[in-house]
Design a protein around this motif. Structure first.
Motif, PDB file in Angstrom:
ATOM      1  N   CYS A  16       0.816  -1.217   0.000  1.00  0.00           N
ATOM      2  CA  CYS A  16       0.000   0.000   0.000  1.00  0.00           C
ATOM      3  C   CYS A  16       0.845   1.260   0.000  1.00  0.00           C
ATOM      4  CB  CYS A  16      -0.934   0.006   1.212  1.00  0.00           C
ATOM      5  SG  CYS A  16      -0.094   0.049   2.813  1.00  0.00           S
ATOM      6  N   GLY A  17       2.171   1.139   0.095  1.00  0.00           N
ATOM      7  CA  GLY A  17       3.070   2.288   0.066  1.00  0.00           C
ATOM      8  C   GLY A  17       3.541   2.754   1.423  1.00  0.00           C
ATOM      9  N   LYS A  18       3.046   2.171   2.515  1.00  0.00           N
ATOM     10  CA  LYS A  18       3.461   2.584   3.851  1.00  0.00           C
ATOM     11  C   LYS A  18       4.727   1.849   4.266  1.00  0.00           C
ATOM     12  CE  LYS A  18      -1.222   3.664   5.404  1.00  0.00           C
ATOM     13  NZ  LYS A  18      -2.265   3.411   6.419  1.00  0.00           N
ATOM     14  N   GLN A  20       6.805   0.088   7.070  1.00  0.00           N
ATOM     15  CA  GLN A  20       6.534  -0.610   8.320  1.00  0.00           C
ATOM     16  C   GLN A  20       7.762  -1.409   8.747  1.00  0.00           C
ATOM     17  OE1 GLN A  20       3.862  -0.336  10.132  1.00  0.00           O
ATOM     18  NE2 GLN A  20       2.417   0.645   8.722  1.00  0.00           N
ATOM     19  N   PRO A  21       7.959  -1.604  10.057  1.00  0.00           N
ATOM     20  CA  PRO A  21       9.031  -2.507  10.507  1.00  0.00           C
ATOM     21  C   PRO A  21       8.815  -3.918   9.988  1.00  0.00           C
ATOM     22  CG  PRO A  21       8.232  -1.147  12.320  1.00  0.00           C
ATOM     23  CD  PRO A  21       7.299  -0.919  11.177  1.00  0.00           C
ATOM     24  N   PHE A  22       9.896  -4.646   9.881  1.00  0.00           N
ATOM     25  CA  PHE A  22       9.846  -5.971   9.265  1.00  0.00           C
ATOM     26  C   PHE A  22       8.990  -6.939  10.079  1.00  0.00           C
ATOM     27  CE2 PHE A  22      12.120 -10.090   8.301  1.00  0.00           C
ATOM     28  CZ  PHE A  22      11.539 -10.239   7.065  1.00  0.00           C
ATOM     29  N   CYS A  23       8.989  -6.797  11.407  1.00  0.00           N
ATOM     30  CA  CYS A  23       8.257  -7.730  12.261  1.00  0.00           C
ATOM     31  C   CYS A  23       6.752  -7.490  12.238  1.00  0.00           C
ATOM     32  CB  CYS A  23       8.778  -7.650  13.691  1.00  0.00           C
ATOM     33  SG  CYS A  23       8.671  -6.007  14.419  1.00  0.00           S
ATOM     34  N   ARG A  24       6.280  -6.417  11.610  1.00  0.00           N
ATOM     35  CA  ARG A  24       4.855  -6.100  11.573  1.00  0.00           C
ATOM     36  C   ARG A  24       4.268  -6.246  10.179  1.00  0.00           C
ATOM     37  NH1 ARG A  24       5.141  -0.587  15.305  1.00  0.00           N
ATOM     38  NH2 ARG A  24       5.858  -1.615  17.214  1.00  0.00           N
ATOM     39  N   LEU A  25       4.903  -7.046   9.351  1.00  0.00           N
ATOM     40  CA  LEU A  25       4.432  -7.266   7.986  1.00  0.00           C
ATOM     41  C   LEU A  25       4.060  -8.727   7.790  1.00  0.00           C
ATOM     42  CD1 LEU A  25       6.957  -5.138   5.904  1.00  0.00           C
ATOM     43  CD2 LEU A  25       4.565  -4.616   6.335  1.00  0.00           C
ATOM     44  N   TYR A  26       3.180  -8.959   6.843  1.00  0.00           N
ATOM     45  CA  TYR A  26       2.742 -10.301   6.481  1.00  0.00           C
ATOM     46  C   TYR A  26       2.936 -10.483   4.973  1.00  0.00           C
ATOM     47  CZ  TYR A  26       0.326  -9.294  10.851  1.00  0.00           C
ATOM     48  OH  TYR A  26       0.040  -8.900  12.129  1.00  0.00           O
ATOM     49  N   LEU A  27       3.075 -11.729   4.569  1.00  0.00           N
ATOM     50  CA  LEU A  27       3.255 -12.063   3.158  1.00  0.00           C
ATOM     51  C   LEU A  27       2.099 -12.939   2.711  1.00  0.00           C
ATOM     52  CD1 LEU A  27       5.042 -11.954   0.602  1.00  0.00           C
ATOM     53  CD2 LEU A  27       6.094 -14.069   1.392  1.00  0.00           C
ATOM     54  N   CYS A  28       1.299 -12.422   1.786  1.00  0.00           N
ATOM     55  CA  CYS A  28       0.206 -13.209   1.222  1.00  0.00           C
ATOM     56  C   CYS A  28       0.787 -14.136   0.151  1.00  0.00           C
ATOM     57  CB  CYS A  28      -0.862 -12.286   0.637  1.00  0.00           C
ATOM     58  SG  CYS A  28      -2.259 -13.167  -0.082  1.00  0.00           S
ATOM     59  N   ARG A  29       0.703 -15.433   0.367  1.00  0.00           N
ATOM     60  CA  ARG A  29       1.305 -16.380  -0.574  1.00  0.00           C
ATOM     61  C   ARG A  29       0.461 -16.565  -1.825  1.00  0.00           C
ATOM     62  NH1 ARG A  29       0.582 -21.697   3.292  1.00  0.00           N
ATOM     63  NH2 ARG A  29      -1.696 -21.648   3.493  1.00  0.00           N
ATOM     64  N   HIS A  30      -0.758 -16.046  -1.837  1.00  0.00           N
ATOM     65  CA  HIS A  30      -1.593 -16.113  -3.034  1.00  0.00           C
ATOM     66  C   HIS A  30      -1.394 -14.883  -3.914  1.00  0.00           C
ATOM     67  CE1 HIS A  30      -3.837 -19.596  -1.458  1.00  0.00           C
ATOM     68  NE2 HIS A  30      -3.727 -18.988  -0.282  1.00  0.00           N
ATOM     69  N   VAL A  37      -0.915  -4.022   8.715  1.00  0.00           N
ATOM     70  CA  VAL A  37      -2.161  -4.106   9.478  1.00  0.00           C
ATOM     71  C   VAL A  37      -3.282  -3.331   8.806  1.00  0.00           C
ATOM     72  CG1 VAL A  37      -1.039  -4.522  11.696  1.00  0.00           C
ATOM     73  CG2 VAL A  37      -1.341  -2.189  10.898  1.00  0.00           C
ATOM     74  N   ASP A  38      -2.939  -2.359   7.943  1.00  0.00           N
ATOM     75  CA  ASP A  38      -3.965  -1.596   7.239  1.00  0.00           C
ATOM     76  C   ASP A  38      -4.419  -2.273   5.955  1.00  0.00           C
ATOM     77  OD1 ASP A  38      -3.757   0.374   9.188  1.00  0.00           O
ATOM     78  OD2 ASP A  38      -2.165   1.428   8.117  1.00  0.00           O
ATOM     79  N   CYS A  39      -3.678  -3.265   5.472  1.00  0.00           N
ATOM     80  CA  CYS A  39      -4.026  -3.964   4.229  1.00  0.00           C
ATOM     81  C   CYS A  39      -4.799  -5.248   4.482  1.00  0.00           C
ATOM     82  CB  CYS A  39      -2.766  -4.300   3.431  1.00  0.00           C
ATOM     83  SG  CYS A  39      -1.746  -2.878   3.044  1.00  0.00           S
ATOM     84  N   CYS A 275      -6.463 -11.311   4.012  1.00  0.00           N
ATOM     85  CA  CYS A 275      -6.064 -10.398   2.946  1.00  0.00           C
ATOM     86  C   CYS A 275      -7.304  -9.798   2.288  1.00  0.00           C
ATOM     87  CB  CYS A 275      -5.215 -11.134   1.918  1.00  0.00           C
ATOM     88  SG  CYS A 275      -4.685 -10.114   0.518  1.00  0.00           S
ATOM     89  N   LYS A 276      -7.290  -8.480   2.077  1.00  0.00           N
ATOM     90  CA  LYS A 276      -8.436  -7.812   1.472  1.00  0.00           C
ATOM     91  C   LYS A 276      -8.530  -8.041  -0.034  1.00  0.00           C
ATOM     92  CE  LYS A 276      -8.761  -4.053   4.844  1.00  0.00           C
ATOM     93  NZ  LYS A 276      -8.731  -2.571   5.052  1.00  0.00           N
TER      94      LYS A 276
END
Length: 454
Positions: A16-18, A20-30, A37-39, A275-276
């Motif tokens: 989304c362009g924000k 974020q620290p590495f520990c607060r991100l997720y990876l959608c495998r699809h 947290v905003d996505c 995931c949205k």
């Protein structure tokens, strides 16, 4: 390492362009994209108490006002209150005996093990049962809120009935059939809709049934004068509650310490993240609050290479400085990584120029046993350039980069792209290919390597 303490030194750019620290991100495998947290969409799974670990559905938690029915918090410091038992000598009169014998009776009271506050400090009598015997406080405002709730419930019921009635409103038709020519049964269907609409009309609320509630609130024009003791007598801080103690009990907000009352413990929420874009789960915890395992856990730290600062350095304007960055491979496959410069306009946060290694970097897979094995032969299979690679150990490699600041003061921040291999294991479940397909992912990273020396 410095980035273990300050997680904001290294930030990845989300989809989304924000930043974020590495520990607060997720990876959608699809979608093969980073999510913050905003996505993602937050979904509540279950409510539970952090002390007794009692879990309940959302409807029951709403009925209990999101509080536990058994556990209590200290109104002075907020810690959990513990039950203490004591013996009370009770006299039992006996007509046959001249003296009145005494028998011990067990009584219970609540005490805080942190600030030593007890229910006896505020003159709350001891209870005969260990739990559940503490009476609830009665709020006078409930008499005013109850009619308002009933009034708005009736209004909501009326609006819902009106919406249902409008669905079955009789529409004008240009085609009329006689009863004897009703070949396809259209008249019978129309009669059913008419009867259903009339039934909804009879059950709908009338205007007279919804009684308007008279407003009881008004504008305050004058206030009572303060007592003379406020100006003449010294203030004892130990007898007055703080703002946090008053806001913890919003219904009563006691001013004196003698007005404190045990508070029901707030419930916590176990939630899952979705995931949205593709509506697949990213985080799915176990329903049982006793379990710390996850059914689905797609944190970026388990798939994306982790970049950290090895050691701090001294920076000066327009002077090239050698900085050591570490790159770790969290996956169970060997990973090829490219560090690429950012093309185009310079970001306003960037305050230095960075010189990156141009060759491809291969990092070994994560092996928990290899951390304790210093004689591994995997470290000797690749000939590393000592001017670019500082060290290589297990799934971690140290790289030298050259940073040249172009500002006089402030933080030294650089940005670059990390392009790495990613093996999507979800594709191998539906196919017969044993080796998962390789996908190249690209992420932009901002690293604050230090500050300008004054």
């Amino acid at each position: 390492m410095s980035t273990y303490i300050d997680i904001n030194l290294v930030k990845y750019v989300c989809s989304c362009g924000k930043k974020q620290p590495f520990c607060r991100l997720y990876l959608c495998r699809h979608c093969s994209e980073l999510r913050c947290v905003d996505c993602v969409q937050h979904e509540g799974d279950s409510h539970y108490c952090s002390h007794c670990l009692e879990n309940m559905p959302s409807a029951e938690a709403k009925m209990r006002k999101n509080r536990c029915s058994r556990c209590l918090d200290c109104p002075a410091c907020g810690n959990t209150l513990m039950t203490r038992a004591t013996n009370l000598m009770v006299t039992t009169p006996d007509a046959n005996k001249a003296s009145t014998p005494t028998t011990p009776k067990k009584m219970y009271y609540l005490a805080c093990g942190f600030c030593r506050w007890t229910t006896r400090d505020v003159a709350i009598p001891d209870q005969t049962v260990a739990s559940g015997g503490l009476p609830e406080q009665e709020n006078e405002a409930n008499k005013l809120i109850a009619p308002l709730l009933e009034h708005y419930h009736l209004l909501a019921q009326k609006e819902k009935t009106e919406k249902e009635r409008k669905k079955y409103v009789k529409r004008r038709s240009h085609m009329y059939y006689a009863a004897e020519k009703d070949k396809y049964g259209l008249i019978s269907v129309a009669m059913k809709k008419t009867s259903l609409a009339s039934a909804l009309t009879t059950h709908s609320l009338k205007e007279d049934e919804v009684k308007m509630v008279e407003p009881v609130a008004g504008t305050v024009t004058d206030f009572d004068a303060l007592p003379a003791s406020v100006y003449t007598e010294p203030l004892d801080v130990l007898t007055v509650t703080t703002m946090s103690q008053r806001l913890a009990n919003c219904e009563f907000q006691p001013v004196s310490m003698l007005g404190l009352y045990p508070l029901r413990k707030h419930l916590l929420l176990r939630k899952s993240l979705r995931c949205k874009e593709c509506e697949h789960n990213l985080i799915k915890p176990d329903y049982n609050p006793l379990s710390i395992k996850f059914k689905i856990q797609l944190n970026a730290i388990n798939f994306v290479p982790d970049i950290r600062i090895q050691s701090p350095a001294v920076f000066m304007k327009n002077k090239e400085t050698l900085v050591c960055l570490t790159v770790s491979n969290p996956s169970v496959y060997n990973m090829a990584v490219h560090l690429l410069p950012v093309e185009g306009a310079v970001d306003p946060l960037v305050t230095a120029k960075i010189d990156l290694p141009r060759q491809e970097i291969v990092i070994w897979k994560r092996d928990d046993a290899a951390i304790y094995d210093d004689t591994s032969q995997l470290q000797h299979e690749i000939r590393d350039d000592p001017s670019l690679v500082a060290f290589r150990k297990a799934n971690k490699i140290g790289l030298y980069v050259r940073v040249t600041p172009f500002v006089d003061t402030g933080d030294v921040t650089v940005n670059f792209h990390v392009k790495h291999e990613y093996r999507n294991t979800t594709a191998t479940i539906q196919s017969e290919v044993k080796e998962p397909p390789v996908v190249w992912l690209d992420h932009q990273v901002f690293v604050t390597v230090g500050k300008i020396q004054q």
